[in-house]
Design a protein around this motif. Structure first.
Motif, PDB file in Angstrom:
ATOM      1  N   LYS A  53     146.145  28.773 -81.321  1.00 43.66           N
ATOM      2  CA  LYS A  53     145.801  29.364 -80.027  1.00 43.66           C
ATOM      3  C   LYS A  53     146.399  30.762 -79.998  1.00 43.66           C
ATOM      4  O   LYS A  53     147.586  30.945 -80.261  1.00 43.66           O
ATOM      5  N   ALA A  56     144.517  36.651 -76.169  1.00 42.19           N
ATOM      6  CA  ALA A  56     143.343  37.511 -76.368  1.00 42.19           C
ATOM      7  C   ALA A  56     143.733  38.915 -76.816  1.00 42.19           C
ATOM      8  O   ALA A  56     142.947  39.603 -77.459  1.00 42.19           O
ATOM      9  N   THR A  82     140.084  28.652 -77.806  1.00 44.44           N
ATOM     10  CA  THR A  82     139.768  29.825 -77.013  1.00 44.44           C
ATOM     11  C   THR A  82     139.750  29.442 -75.550  1.00 44.44           C
ATOM     12  O   THR A  82     139.645  28.271 -75.199  1.00 44.44           O
ATOM     13  N   GLU A  83     139.855  30.420 -74.700  1.00 43.98           N
ATOM     14  CA  GLU A  83     139.728  30.189 -73.271  1.00 43.98           C
ATOM     15  C   GLU A  83     138.407  30.769 -72.814  1.00 43.98           C
ATOM     16  O   GLU A  83     138.003  31.835 -73.278  1.00 43.98           O
TER      17      GLU A  83
END
Length: 91
Positions: A53, A56, A82-83
């Motif tokens: 993770k 960004a 990812t978010e």
């Protein structure tokens, strides 16, 4: 990925400033320590998936380095988390 939410899931987090954390335990580790530490965590496990993770804003090179070190640990199943983009309308 629901499996990444499991209490015993192996997760490597990369922060925006390139710091690396290994979970379970949320321990800060140097990327070059990952092969040894992850190999130890994978010993005796049926599920040998490791999840990465990244913030960004983390540099691509830092994430790439983590993936390379995980491959050196013998990780063959890698999950990239990812978010989703957050809605500005509050939905």
């Amino acid at each position: 990925m629901k499996a990444a939410d499991a209490e015993d899931a192996i997760l490597v987090a990369v922060t925006r400033n390139g710091e690396t954390f290994l979970m379970p335990g949320n321990n800060k580790v140097a990327p070059e320590e990952l092969p040894t530490k992850v190999a130890d965590l994978l010993t005796g496990r049926l599920d040998k998936t490791v999840y990465v993770k990244s913030d960004a804003r983390a540099k691509y090179g830092a994430v790439e380095s983590v993936v390379d070190f995980l491959r050196a640990a013998g990780v063959s199943e890698l999950g990239l988390l990812t978010e989703g983009k957050k809605s500005s309308s509050g939905e």
